[in-house]
Design a protein around this motif. Sequence first.
Motif, short mmCIF file in Angstrom:
data_model
loop_
_atom_site.label_atom_id
_atom_site.label_comp_id
_atom_site.label_asym_id
_atom_site.label_seq_id
_atom_site.Cartn_x
_atom_site.Cartn_y
_atom_site.Cartn_z
N SER A 182 0.82 -1.21 0.00
CA SER A 182 0.00 0.00 0.00
C SER A 182 0.86 1.26 0.00
CB SER A 182 -0.93 0.00 1.22
OG SER A 182 -0.19 0.03 2.42
N MET A 183 1.97 1.22 0.75
CA MET A 183 2.86 2.38 0.78
C MET A 183 3.55 2.57 -0.57
SD MET A 183 4.50 2.00 4.61
CE MET A 183 5.39 3.54 4.49
N VAL A 184 3.98 1.45 -1.19
CA VAL A 184 4.63 1.56 -2.49
C VAL A 184 3.66 2.09 -3.54
CG1 VAL A 184 5.63 0.20 -4.37
CG2 VAL A 184 6.36 -0.21 -2.01
N LEU A 185 2.44 1.55 -3.55
CA LEU A 185 1.46 2.01 -4.53
C LEU A 185 1.08 3.47 -4.32
CD1 LEU A 185 -0.86 -1.13 -4.60
CD2 LEU A 185 0.74 -0.41 -6.38
N ARG A 186 1.18 3.94 -3.09
CA ARG A 186 0.88 5.35 -2.81
C ARG A 186 2.07 6.24 -3.14
NH1 ARG A 186 2.10 8.60 1.57
NH2 ARG A 186 0.76 10.42 1.85
N PHE A 187 3.29 5.77 -2.87
CA PHE A 187 4.45 6.62 -3.05
C PHE A 187 4.80 6.87 -4.52
CE2 PHE A 187 6.28 5.49 1.34
CZ PHE A 187 5.58 6.55 1.89
N LYS A 219 20.55 19.80 -7.27
CA LYS A 219 19.72 20.54 -6.32
C LYS A 219 18.29 19.99 -6.30
CE LYS A 219 22.25 24.92 -6.57
NZ LYS A 219 22.17 26.37 -6.94
N ILE A 220 17.75 19.70 -7.48
CA ILE A 220 16.39 19.15 -7.55
C ILE A 220 16.34 17.80 -6.85
CG2 ILE A 220 14.65 18.23 -9.14
CD1 ILE A 220 15.44 20.39 -11.13
N PHE A 221 17.34 16.97 -7.10
CA PHE A 221 17.39 15.65 -6.46
C PHE A 221 17.56 15.79 -4.95
CE2 PHE A 221 19.79 11.90 -5.03
CZ PHE A 221 18.88 10.90 -5.37
N SER A 222 18.39 16.73 -4.49
CA SER A 222 18.59 16.93 -3.06
C SER A 222 17.31 17.39 -2.37
CB SER A 222 19.70 17.96 -2.84
OG SER A 222 19.85 18.25 -1.47
N ILE A 223 16.59 18.31 -3.00
CA ILE A 223 15.32 18.78 -2.44
C ILE A 223 14.31 17.64 -2.38
CG2 ILE A 223 13.37 20.32 -2.84
CD1 ILE A 223 15.36 22.25 -4.18
N PHE A 224 14.27 16.84 -3.43
CA PHE A 224 13.33 15.72 -3.46
C PHE A 224 13.63 14.70 -2.35
CE2 PHE A 224 12.69 11.34 -5.01
CZ PHE A 224 11.31 11.30 -5.01
N VAL A 225 14.90 14.34 -2.18
CA VAL A 225 15.28 13.36 -1.15
C VAL A 225 14.98 13.92 0.24
CG1 VAL A 225 17.21 12.14 -0.10
CG2 VAL A 225 16.99 12.22 -2.58
N THR A 226 15.31 15.18 0.47
CA THR A 226 15.05 15.79 1.79
C THR A 226 13.56 15.83 2.10
OG1 THR A 226 17.02 17.18 1.50
CG2 THR A 226 15.46 17.84 3.20
N TRP A 227 12.79 16.23 1.12
CA TRP A 227 11.33 16.29 1.31
C TRP A 227 10.78 14.89 1.60
CZ3 TRP A 227 7.54 18.60 -2.88
CH2 TRP A 227 6.27 18.74 -2.31
N SER A 228 11.24 13.89 0.87
CA SER A 228 10.74 12.53 1.05
C SER A 228 11.13 11.97 2.42
CB SER A 228 11.28 11.62 -0.06
OG SER A 228 10.87 12.09 -1.33
N GLU A 282 11.77 13.71 5.20
CA GLU A 282 10.97 14.39 6.22
C GLU A 282 9.55 13.84 6.26
OE1 GLU A 282 11.19 18.49 5.27
OE2 GLU A 282 13.21 18.77 6.09
N ALA A 283 8.98 13.59 5.07
CA ALA A 283 7.62 13.03 5.03
C ALA A 283 7.59 11.62 5.60
CB ALA A 283 7.12 13.03 3.59
N SER A 284 8.66 10.82 5.39
CA SER A 284 8.72 9.47 5.95
C SER A 284 8.76 9.51 7.47
CB SER A 284 9.95 8.74 5.41
OG SER A 284 9.90 8.64 4.01
N ASP A 301 5.97 8.72 12.65
CA ASP A 301 5.46 9.26 13.92
C ASP A 301 3.94 9.15 13.98
OD1 ASP A 301 8.01 9.87 14.70
OD2 ASP A 301 7.92 11.96 14.02
N SER A 302 3.28 9.42 12.87
CA SER A 302 1.82 9.32 12.83
C SER A 302 1.36 7.88 13.05
CB SER A 302 1.30 9.85 11.49
OG SER A 302 -0.10 9.70 11.39
N MET A 303 2.02 6.91 12.42
CA MET A 303 1.66 5.51 12.61
C MET A 303 1.88 5.06 14.05
SD MET A 303 3.24 3.98 9.04
CE MET A 303 2.94 2.29 9.50
N LYS A 304 2.98 5.51 14.64
CA LYS A 304 3.25 5.15 16.03
C LYS A 304 2.22 5.75 16.97
CE LYS A 304 6.92 5.28 19.53
NZ LYS A 304 8.30 5.73 19.82
N ALA A 305 1.82 7.02 16.70
CA ALA A 305 0.82 7.67 17.54
C ALA A 305 -0.55 7.00 17.42
CB ALA A 305 0.71 9.15 17.17
N ARG A 306 -0.82 6.41 16.29
CA ARG A 306 -2.11 5.74 16.09
C ARG A 306 -2.10 4.29 16.53
NH1 ARG A 306 -5.54 8.43 12.25
NH2 ARG A 306 -4.63 10.41 11.58
N GLY A 307 -1.00 3.83 17.10
CA GLY A 307 -0.95 2.49 17.66
C GLY A 307 -0.65 1.39 16.67
#
Length: 293
Positions: free
Chosen positions: A141-146, A182-191, A193-195, A200-206
């Motif tokens: 599900s994560m792969v299909l979403r990402f 630079k584009i690749f660096s921004i993309f990796v950093t953004w990804s 941070e989102a991960s 954290d969200s999954m851990k908070a939801r149990g």
Amino acid sequence: MNDFFKDYNPWGQGGFFLGIVAFTMFLRHPVVQVFSLLGALVYNWIQVGFGRSLKTFYMALGSGVFISILNPLLVHQGATILAYFPNGNPLTLESIFFGLSAGAMFTSTILWLACHNRIMTSDRILYLSAGVFPSLSLILSMVLRFVPLYKERIKTIYACRLGIGEDLSQGNLWRRFKNALKIFSIFVTWSLEASIETADSMKARGHGLPGRTHFALFKMERRDWVLLGLLVFCASICILAAYRRKFKLVIYPMVKIAKLTPFSIFAFGAFILFAFMPVFVSLLEEYRWKYLK
């Protein structure tokens, strides 16, 4: 006619497609091949209409015809020699028969897989795997979403860099290379941070706690249990008939086919019911809707 089979539970749909593809590939009896092909053609017609189903059939038929022609040219086994090629290799009746059988099998399988792809969407496949392999289901599900998410992020980053004149189409080769980094660096950093936020969200939801349930869009109704029971019954009869060699077909060195018996006739009927199950379901539901109106 509408395709009502697509509204059933994924367990029945997945069981049907798994069974029909397996029977089509491993049972070479002419009755099985003919009715599997007819069932696939009719169900394709119900799904997408005559015009689009005809295009799919031509595509599948092309591969089947290619295999049917290729086998007699490459395989020269068989006791019944019809002619000789210029290089001295024989053209046998058995190689032609085997090529036709293999071509029909490939054509039917491609048509059934086309039907499968229209029904078994990612959410249905994840529903089937969630109860048995929850970790694998989560990864899928994560792969299909990402995949679509990352494509949108790349487009967003590229559009922003284009606005400030630092994209891949401006400047000399070295500048373009630096802009790409630079584009690749921004993309990796953004990804990344989102991960972290996702974790954290999954851990908070149990997530991962014992007794944790999962949400499902589908549920088993009475009609789904009836369909699943019919599929299991027909598949069991076909498997028993195959075990007792009622579907036996020997091509080399000579064509030999199993004798027709009352049980083999019953098994052929069970397979026909299995192969046309989506068609019968759509016919029954169409009649019920018209009757209710």
